[in-house]
Design a protein around this motif. Structure first.
Motif, PDB file in Angstrom:
ATOM      1  N   UNK A 165      -1.929  13.436   3.480  1.00 19.53           N
ATOM      2  CA  UNK A 165      -2.258  14.783   3.957  1.00 19.53           C
ATOM      3  C   UNK A 165      -3.214  15.474   2.989  1.00 19.53           C
ATOM      4  N   UNK A 166      -4.240  16.099   3.540  1.00 13.18           N
ATOM      5  CA  UNK A 166      -5.204  16.828   2.713  1.00 13.18           C
ATOM      6  C   UNK A 166      -4.520  17.959   1.960  1.00 13.18           C
ATOM      7  N   UNK A 167      -3.545  18.580   2.597  1.00 15.04           N
ATOM      8  CA  UNK A 167      -2.817  19.688   1.976  1.00 15.04           C
ATOM      9  C   UNK A 167      -1.491  19.242   1.363  1.00 15.04           C
ATOM     10  N   UNK A 168      -1.352  17.943   1.142  1.00 18.18           N
ATOM     11  CA  UNK A 168      -0.134  17.439   0.518  1.00 18.18           C
ATOM     12  C   UNK A 168      -0.012  17.922  -0.915  1.00 18.18           C
ATOM     13  N   UNK A 169       1.207  18.059  -1.389  1.00 17.37           N
ATOM     14  CA  UNK A 169       1.440  18.607  -2.731  1.00 17.37           C
ATOM     15  C   UNK A 169       1.560  17.529  -3.802  1.00 17.37           C
ATOM     16  N   UNK A 170       1.739  16.267  -3.397  1.00 16.55           N
ATOM     17  CA  UNK A 170       1.886  15.194  -4.382  1.00 16.55           C
ATOM     18  C   UNK A 170       1.011  14.010  -3.989  1.00 16.55           C
ATOM     19  N   UNK A 171      -0.288  14.179  -4.146  1.00 16.68           N
ATOM     20  CA  UNK A 171      -1.232  13.135  -3.756  1.00 16.68           C
ATOM     21  C   UNK A 171      -1.169  11.925  -4.690  1.00 16.68           C
ATOM     22  N   UNK A 172      -0.795  12.153  -5.947  1.00 24.15           N
ATOM     23  CA  UNK A 172      -0.660  11.023  -6.875  1.00 24.15           C
ATOM     24  C   UNK A 172       0.427  10.060  -6.376  1.00 24.15           C
ATOM     25  N   UNK A 173       1.547  10.623  -5.947  1.00 26.85           N
ATOM     26  CA  UNK A 173       2.635   9.791  -5.430  1.00 26.85           C
ATOM     27  C   UNK A 173       2.224   9.114  -4.125  1.00 26.85           C
ATOM     28  N   UNK A 174       1.477   9.830  -3.302  1.00 24.96           N
ATOM     29  CA  UNK A 174       1.033   9.270  -2.025  1.00 24.96           C
ATOM     30  C   UNK A 174       0.111   8.076  -2.244  1.00 24.96           C
ATOM     31  N   UNK A 175      -0.801   8.185  -3.191  1.00 22.60           N
ATOM     32  CA  UNK A 175      -1.709   7.068  -3.480  1.00 22.60           C
ATOM     33  C   UNK A 175      -0.943   5.897  -4.094  1.00 22.60           C
ATOM     34  N   UNK A 176       0.018   6.208  -4.940  1.00 26.10           N
ATOM     35  CA  UNK A 176       0.831   5.154  -5.537  1.00 26.10           C
ATOM     36  C   UNK A 176       1.650   4.431  -4.455  1.00 26.10           C
ATOM     37  N   UNK A 177       2.096   5.185  -3.455  1.00 21.94           N
ATOM     38  CA  UNK A 177       2.846   4.585  -2.358  1.00 21.94           C
ATOM     39  C   UNK A 177       1.947   3.663  -1.541  1.00 21.94           C
ATOM     40  N   UNK A 178       0.690   4.060  -1.339  1.00 21.03           N
ATOM     41  CA  UNK A 178      -0.265   3.189  -0.656  1.00 21.03           C
ATOM     42  C   UNK A 178      -0.434   1.885  -1.425  1.00 21.03           C
ATOM     43  N   UNK A 179      -0.549   1.980  -2.747  1.00 15.45           N
ATOM     44  CA  UNK A 179      -0.683   0.786  -3.577  1.00 15.45           C
ATOM     45  C   UNK A 179       0.559  -0.095  -3.473  1.00 15.45           C
ATOM     46  N   UNK A 180       1.684   0.532  -3.268  1.00 14.84           N
ATOM     47  CA  UNK A 180       2.956  -0.182  -3.196  1.00 14.84           C
ATOM     48  C   UNK A 180       3.103  -0.937  -1.875  1.00 14.84           C
ATOM     49  N   UNK A 181       2.764  -0.296  -0.770  1.00 18.31           N
ATOM     50  CA  UNK A 181       3.019  -0.911   0.535  1.00 18.31           C
ATOM     51  C   UNK A 181       1.962  -1.938   0.930  1.00 18.31           C
ATOM     52  N   UNK A 182       0.756  -1.826   0.371  1.00 15.52           N
ATOM     53  CA  UNK A 182      -0.284  -2.789   0.725  1.00 15.52           C
ATOM     54  C   UNK A 182      -0.290  -3.959  -0.261  1.00 15.52           C
ATOM     55  N   UNK A 183       0.822  -4.665  -0.294  1.00 18.22           N
ATOM     56  CA  UNK A 183       0.947  -5.854  -1.139  1.00 18.22           C
ATOM     57  C   UNK A 183       1.358  -7.028  -0.265  1.00 18.22           C
ATOM     58  N   UNK A 184       1.088  -8.242  -0.728  1.00 12.82           N
ATOM     59  CA  UNK A 184       1.398  -9.431   0.066  1.00 12.82           C
ATOM     60  C   UNK A 184       2.893  -9.557   0.349  1.00 12.82           C
ATOM     61  N   UNK A 185       3.718  -9.127  -0.618  1.00 13.05           N
ATOM     62  CA  UNK A 185       5.159  -9.230  -0.409  1.00 13.05           C
ATOM     63  C   UNK A 185       5.617  -8.373   0.757  1.00 13.05           C
ATOM     64  N   UNK A 186       4.910  -7.261   0.986  1.00 20.13           N
ATOM     65  CA  UNK A 186       5.288  -6.383   2.089  1.00 20.13           C
ATOM     66  C   UNK A 186       4.903  -6.959   3.441  1.00 20.13           C
ATOM     67  N   UNK A 187       3.934  -7.890   3.464  1.00 18.09           N
ATOM     68  CA  UNK A 187       3.549  -8.525   4.723  1.00 18.09           C
ATOM     69  C   UNK A 187       4.740  -9.269   5.320  1.00 18.09           C
ATOM     70  N   UNK A 188       5.420 -10.049   4.489  1.00 19.01           N
ATOM     71  CA  UNK A 188       6.596 -10.789   4.958  1.00 19.01           C
ATOM     72  C   UNK A 188       7.746  -9.847   5.280  1.00 19.01           C
ATOM     73  N   UNK A 189       7.951  -8.832   4.417  1.00 19.81           N
ATOM     74  CA  UNK A 189       9.046  -7.889   4.659  1.00 19.81           C
ATOM     75  C   UNK A 189       8.868  -7.141   5.974  1.00 19.81           C
ATOM     76  N   UNK A 190       7.626  -6.718   6.245  1.00 15.46           N
ATOM     77  CA  UNK A 190       7.368  -6.015   7.497  1.00 15.46           C
ATOM     78  C   UNK A 190       7.662  -6.933   8.680  1.00 15.46           C
ATOM     79  N   UNK A 191       7.171  -8.165   8.613  1.00  9.37           N
ATOM     80  CA  UNK A 191       7.371  -9.108   9.711  1.00  9.37           C
ATOM     81  C   UNK A 191       8.850  -9.378   9.952  1.00  9.37           C
TER      82      UNK A 191
END
Length: 457
Positions: free
Chosen positions: A351-377
């Motif tokens: 969100x552009x008006x989000x209050x914790x963009x650092x955490x949001x970007x870190x979460x993006x880094x967390x979910x876009x990993x190869x291990x999450x591909x299998x977990x999602x499936x």
């Protein structure tokens, strides 16, 4: 299922897909707004926990961090797991979940009022990425994503099967899920009836004829939502008839008149007519909704159903124990022709008006990993947009089957497209009329062309 207009995407599919759905608005989960805490069932794995801590140690994450996600056909198991893992890796962060099948409507006033959650999964009804960008609600990720790496140190854009959509050359959201429309059937049921699974249109007609002779209606579709039969049957048929060139659909999305007048459109429509005139289409399809049509399919009242990859998970409580889902992206190609996969996607954004963009970007880094591909499936029952090998994972067999088609270089993979809303509605209404013999293929084209002309003015 997707009970909303398809999203706009302006980029092509990566030429080599290794792994990859869009969720369903018909989910049954209840709204959940809570603070996540580590649990034994959802603790971080050694690899994800250690790397996540390392990736965020340079800047310790603190404060409140709110995640909004829609709960539909894919459920919330993956979200619960990945959020708990992220919380474990960042103990000083207070993660809050805003989730459920109605969360988009519930949080709408907050987005309009400039007080949205920090992170959002853009899926489900009444949430459209193009509109959110237009309304200035999403953070511009263009510069950040250019060099952004995930928790394993891999460049995120290198891991994406489908690249982010562009809005005037800028990036605001990233595809997380990749869905393919297609034809579902029960492998065990066909085997019992000595019917071979279809590989192309001739074998599909042959299978349907044998099933009809045995007293089984071959085909049912969601008449109340004709975009099912359009997306899983008509569009692949049009591409096949257009020498496997999906640009015709992109031209249709741009409301180019000549695209709708292309002979390939009539060729695709005539394949629906063949099913209709042979009596292969269940008369119950007329104005039937998604769950009712899917239930008839699961009860073997009908043998084939055009649908999205969310179907098995959406109907999980009603699937018979002996049911063995079979899936093929298209059955409309001629004998020896290429399989055509019509895809769609769901994205995530900050969100552009989000209050914790650092955490949001870190979460993006967390979910876009190869291990999450299998977990999602494994946890959602669908492929993700993250490249990765799931052949040895615990993902359902139909997910692996879908992934095998999407990774095959001979498969024609149609990038996610969005039609003009008025044109799309005209096409759906015309297809509905065609399936019940109210109009001819030529009249289908005439109806839609008239709407396209109005849109062009």
């Amino acid at each position: 299922m997707k009970l909303f207009t398809k999203r706009i995407a302006t980029v092509g599919m990566a030429s080599s897909l290794v792994l990859t759905l869009a969720a369903c608005a018909g989910g049954t989960a209840t709204t959940n707004t809570s603070t996540s805490s580590p649990t034994k069932q959802a603790s971080a794995t050694p690899s994800s926990s250690s790397t996540a801590t390392a990736s965020t140690s340079a800047k310790k994450l603190t404060g409140d961090f709110e995640i909004q996600y829609f709960v539909g056909g894919y459920g919330d198991k993956w979200w619960k797991k990945v959020i708990a893992d992220f919380q474990t890796a960042n103990p000083d962060l207070k993660v809050k979940e805003s989730a459920g099948p109605k969360i988009n409507d519930q949080n709408k006033p907050r987005w309009i009022g400039g007080n949205p959650p920090d992170f959002v999964y853009i899926d489900g009804p009444n949430l459209n990425d193009r509109q959110m960008v237009t309304d200035g609600q999403l953070e511009d990720l263009t510069a950040w994503l250019k060099d952004a790496k995930n928790i394993d140190g891999d460049k995120i854009t290198d891991l994406l099967a489908q690249q982010p959509p562009l809005y005037d050359g800028k990036i605001y959201n990233i595809p997380l899920v990749l869905n393919s429309w297609g034809m579902f059937y029960d492998k065990a049921f066909l085997k019992e009836k000595n019917v071979e699974p279809p590989k192309d249109f001739p074998s599909f007609l042959d299978a349907s004829d044998k099933l009809k002779t045995a007293g089984i209606t071959p085909f049912i579709h969601t008449g109340k939502y004709p975009y099912y039969i359009n997306g899983a049957f008509l569009f692949p048929a049009i591409v096949s008839a257009n020498n496997n060139d999906f640009k015709i659909l992109q031209d249709m999305a741009d409301s180019k008149l000549e695209a709708f007048q292309n002979p390939a459109v009539l060729a695709g429509l005539n394949k629906i007519v063949q099913l209709r005139d042979k009596g292969f289409i269940d008369k119950a399809s007329i104005q039937i909704n998604h769950t009712d049509s899917q239930m008839l399919f699961l009860q073997h009242k009908d043998a084939f159903i055009p649908n999205g990859l969310w179907l098995p998970n959406e109907m999980s409580k009603d699937v018979p124990a002996s049911f063995e889902f079979g899936f093929i992206p298209s059955v409309t190609q001629d004998k020896g022709g290429k399989v055509v996969a019509n895809t769609s996607t769901s994205t995530v954004a900050i969100a552009k008006n989000g209050k914790n963009k650092d955490a949001a970007k870190a979460f993006l880094q967390f979910i876009f990993s190869k291990s999450q591909a299998s977990q999602w499936a494994e946890l959602s029952g669908a492929p993700s947009n993250i490249k990765g090998d799931i052949s040895s994972s615990k993902a359902p067999s139909f997910v692996k089957e879908a992934a095998s088609y999407l990774t095959n270089s001979s498969t024609v993979v149609i990038p996610n497209i969005t039609l003009n809303a008025d044109v799309d509605k005209a096409m759906q209404d015309a297809t509905d009329a065609l399936t019940i013999s109210t109009i001819t293929p030529e009249e289908w084209v005439k109806r839609v062309v008239e709407v396209v002309k109005k849109v062009q003015k």
